[in-house]
Design a protein around this motif. Structure first.
Motif, PDB file in Angstrom:
ATOM      1  N   ALA A 182       0.867  -1.184   0.000  1.00 50.27           N
ATOM      2  CA  ALA A 182       0.000   0.000   0.000  1.00 50.27           C
ATOM      3  C   ALA A 182       0.901   1.230   0.000  1.00 50.27           C
ATOM      4  O   ALA A 182       2.072   1.148   0.391  1.00 50.27           O
ATOM      5  N   VAL A 183       0.356   2.358  -0.444  1.00 45.54           N
ATOM      6  CA  VAL A 183       1.144   3.595  -0.515  1.00 45.54           C
ATOM      7  C   VAL A 183       0.318   4.712   0.102  1.00 45.54           C
ATOM      8  O   VAL A 183      -0.884   4.820  -0.167  1.00 45.54           O
ATOM      9  N   ASP A 184       0.949   5.560   0.938  1.00 49.93           N
ATOM     10  CA  ASP A 184       0.180   6.629   1.599  1.00 49.93           C
ATOM     11  C   ASP A 184       0.311   7.955   0.842  1.00 49.93           C
ATOM     12  O   ASP A 184       0.949   8.029  -0.213  1.00 49.93           O
ATOM     13  N   LYS A 222      -9.858   9.924   1.611  1.00 48.45           N
ATOM     14  CA  LYS A 222      -8.798  10.931   1.730  1.00 48.45           C
ATOM     15  C   LYS A 222      -7.408  10.340   1.530  1.00 48.45           C
ATOM     16  O   LYS A 222      -6.416  11.058   1.593  1.00 48.45           O
ATOM     17  N   GLY A 223      -7.324   9.022   1.368  1.00 46.28           N
ATOM     18  CA  GLY A 223      -6.024   8.404   1.167  1.00 46.28           C
ATOM     19  C   GLY A 223      -5.346   7.934   2.446  1.00 46.28           C
ATOM     20  O   GLY A 223      -4.200   7.486   2.411  1.00 46.28           O
ATOM     21  N   ASN A 224      -6.041   8.050   3.595  1.00 47.39           N
ATOM     22  CA  ASN A 224      -5.490   7.506   4.841  1.00 47.39           C
ATOM     23  C   ASN A 224      -5.513   5.981   4.770  1.00 47.39           C
ATOM     24  O   ASN A 224      -6.454   5.398   4.234  1.00 47.39           O
ATOM     25  N   LEU A 225      -4.479   5.362   5.358  1.00 47.03           N
ATOM     26  CA  LEU A 225      -4.357   3.905   5.238  1.00 47.03           C
ATOM     27  C   LEU A 225      -4.877   3.177   6.478  1.00 47.03           C
ATOM     28  O   LEU A 225      -4.790   3.687   7.603  1.00 47.03           O
ATOM     29  N   TYR A 226      -5.385   1.999   6.239  1.00 43.76           N
ATOM     30  CA  TYR A 226      -5.908   1.107   7.277  1.00 43.76           C
ATOM     31  C   TYR A 226      -5.482  -0.306   6.922  1.00 43.76           C
ATOM     32  O   TYR A 226      -5.196  -0.601   5.761  1.00 43.76           O
ATOM     33  N   PHE A 227      -5.469  -1.180   7.928  1.00 41.80           N
ATOM     34  CA  PHE A 227      -5.237  -2.591   7.611  1.00 41.80           C
ATOM     35  C   PHE A 227      -6.006  -3.463   8.591  1.00 41.80           C
ATOM     36  O   PHE A 227      -6.414  -3.013   9.666  1.00 41.80           O
ATOM     37  N   TYR A 234      -6.927  -1.620  12.104  1.00 41.32           N
ATOM     38  CA  TYR A 234      -6.012  -0.564  12.547  1.00 41.32           C
ATOM     39  C   TYR A 234      -5.967   0.546  11.512  1.00 41.32           C
ATOM     40  O   TYR A 234      -6.181   0.303  10.320  1.00 41.32           O
ATOM     41  N   SER A 235      -5.633   1.764  11.974  1.00 43.43           N
ATOM     42  CA  SER A 235      -5.311   2.818  11.014  1.00 43.43           C
ATOM     43  C   SER A 235      -3.838   3.164  11.178  1.00 43.43           C
ATOM     44  O   SER A 235      -3.267   3.000  12.262  1.00 43.43           O
ATOM     45  N   ILE A 236      -3.235   3.634  10.104  1.00 40.42           N
ATOM     46  CA  ILE A 236      -1.850   4.087  10.167  1.00 40.42           C
ATOM     47  C   ILE A 236      -1.917   5.584  10.431  1.00 40.42           C
ATOM     48  O   ILE A 236      -2.500   6.338   9.643  1.00 40.42           O
ATOM     49  N   VAL A 237      -1.380   6.016  11.574  1.00 37.07           N
ATOM     50  CA  VAL A 237      -1.603   7.378  12.042  1.00 37.07           C
ATOM     51  C   VAL A 237      -0.491   8.308  11.576  1.00 37.07           C
ATOM     52  O   VAL A 237      -0.743   9.355  10.993  1.00 37.07           O
ATOM     53  N   ILE A 257     -13.281   0.555   3.056  1.00 35.48           N
ATOM     54  CA  ILE A 257     -13.973   1.665   3.706  1.00 35.48           C
ATOM     55  C   ILE A 257     -14.962   2.266   2.734  1.00 35.48           C
ATOM     56  O   ILE A 257     -14.615   2.539   1.579  1.00 35.48           O
ATOM     57  N   ASP A 258     -16.194   2.436   3.192  1.00 36.40           N
ATOM     58  CA  ASP A 258     -17.215   2.960   2.277  1.00 36.40           C
ATOM     59  C   ASP A 258     -17.125   4.490   2.187  1.00 36.40           C
ATOM     60  O   ASP A 258     -16.290   5.119   2.851  1.00 36.40           O
ATOM     61  N   ALA A 259     -18.004   5.089   1.387  1.00 38.66           N
ATOM     62  CA  ALA A 259     -17.923   6.521   1.108  1.00 38.66           C
ATOM     63  C   ALA A 259     -18.159   7.364   2.360  1.00 38.66           C
ATOM     64  O   ALA A 259     -17.707   8.506   2.447  1.00 38.66           O
TER      65      ALA A 259
END
Ligand SMILES: *[C@@H]1O[C@H](CO)[C@@H](O)[C@H](O)[C@H]1NC(C)=O
Ligand SMILES: *[C@@H]1O[C@H](CO)[C@@H](O)[C@H](O)[C@H]1NC(C)=O
Ligand SMILES: *[C@@H]1O[C@H](CO)[C@@H](O)[C@H](O)[C@H]1NC(C)=O
Ligand SMILES: *[C@@H]1O[C@H](CO)[C@@H](O)[C@H](O)[C@H]1NC(C)=O
Length: 282
Positions: A182-184, A222-227, A234-237, A257-259
């Motif tokens: 994945a890429v942030d 918004k392009g924030n990453l989660y796994f 989890y989210s990558i903060v 993640i939905d809209a």
């Protein structure tokens, strides 16, 4: 009413109505500290009776969820399902042998799919996938961020990027097994392999984020990453710190993640949507 029962009534009111009210008001002042314990989950089942739904992707342009699942007949194979999460209308994507992976280029409205014979593009009109003829490799996972990143299946586990019409290996990961990528928003590359979760930054410095047993990466609008791991989301903060969003106490296979920012995750044989709502803090 005699004096004794009046007293009982007052005690009853005090215990059953007034005390809870008081503690609720006190509780509300704690809302700044709302933690997971203070949130509650509203879970809705979106799809059922699919074995091991995996590699979830959500197209916010059409409110369509994509996931693959396993068919156990004489041989085991994989299929991709599309599902409009508003109408719940769903069906199988045709034209892709062993369809397994998906990701969405939201800006250009392209849904990419990966299977045993390479990479395809989904056609909403025909509900079929058309080969892009850019690779014949068997695809494990895909992630879109400016370009299409993907990994190949075990035992190769090589990370590639499809950029400006050309496929090439992700140079920095050339000799590293990569299962998921994945890429942030800052172009940091996150990847997982049997050794854990890693981040590779723009200066080519690699850091180990932890020994998470990851089964899916995703991003929000918004392009924030989660796994997801086998039971948590989890989210990558920041570049190398993560935050637990939900402990599902369930057998989690992947996340999207939905809209509206709700989490869609799969379990051993279903796909569910999780809304995290704050309690006592409205
Ligand atoms: C919020 O948490 C902090 C740190 O744990 C604590 O010091 C503070 O008293 C808490 N606030 C309330 C309103 O509970
Ligand atoms: C890929 O190749 C097939 C078979 O030759 C062809 O029908 C199809 O149009 C090609 N797809 C693209 C995107 O060029
Ligand atoms: C996984 O990635 C780490 C960090 O790049 C690397 O040290 C390790 O050798 C990789 N594991 C495999 C099996 O390639
Ligand atoms: C990082 O590695 C890539 C590929 O090996 C190279 O092209 C790039 O110049 C490197 N970046 C820096 C900042 O060293």
């Amino acid at each position: 009413m005699n004096g004794e029962s009046k007293q009982q009534l007052i005690m009853y009111l005090l215990f059953c109505i007034i005390l809870p009210l008081i503690s609720q008001v006190l509780g509300n002042s704690n809302c700044d500290n709302a933690s997971n314990e203070r949130n509650h989950y509203v879970i809705e089942t979106l799809a059922d009776n699919f074995v091991a739904p995996y590699q979830l992707a959500f197209d916010a342009n059409t409110n369509t969820l994509f996931f693959s699942y396993t068919v156990e007949k004489a041989k085991r194979y994989f299929k991709i399902v599309y599902m409009d999460v508003n109408t719940k209308e769903k069906g199988e994507v045709t034209g892709i042998p062993d369809g397994f992976a998906q990701t969405v280029d939201t800006r250009n409205h392209i849904v990419y799919m990966g299977g045993r014979n390479g990479i395809y593009q989904f056609d909403y009109k025909t509900k079929s996938a058309n080969s892009l003829n850019i690779t014949k490799e068997s695809i494990w996972q895909m992630f879109f961020k400016d370009y299409l990143y993907y990994t190949t299946i075990y035992p190769d586990e090589v990370a590639y990027v499809y950029k400006n019409g050309v496929v090439s290996k992700v140079q920095q990961l050339e000799n590293i097994k990569t299962l998921l990528i994945a890429v942030d928003n800052n172009n940091n590359i996150y990847y997982s392999n049997s050794s854990g979760l890693f981040v590779l930054d723009n200066a080519n410095v690699t850091e180990n984020i932890g020994e998470y047993n990851i089964n899916g990466f995703t991003s929000d609008v918004k392009g924030n990453l989660y796994f997801s791991t086998t039971s948590e989301i989890y989210s990558i903060v920041t570049k190398n710190t993560v935050k637990k969003i939900a402990d599902l106490n369930d057998d989690v296979h992947g996340v999207a993640i939905d809209a509206d920012g709700n989490y869609i995750y799969s379990t051993y044989e279903s796909v569910k949507r999780l809304k995290v709502e704050a309690t006592n803090c409205s």
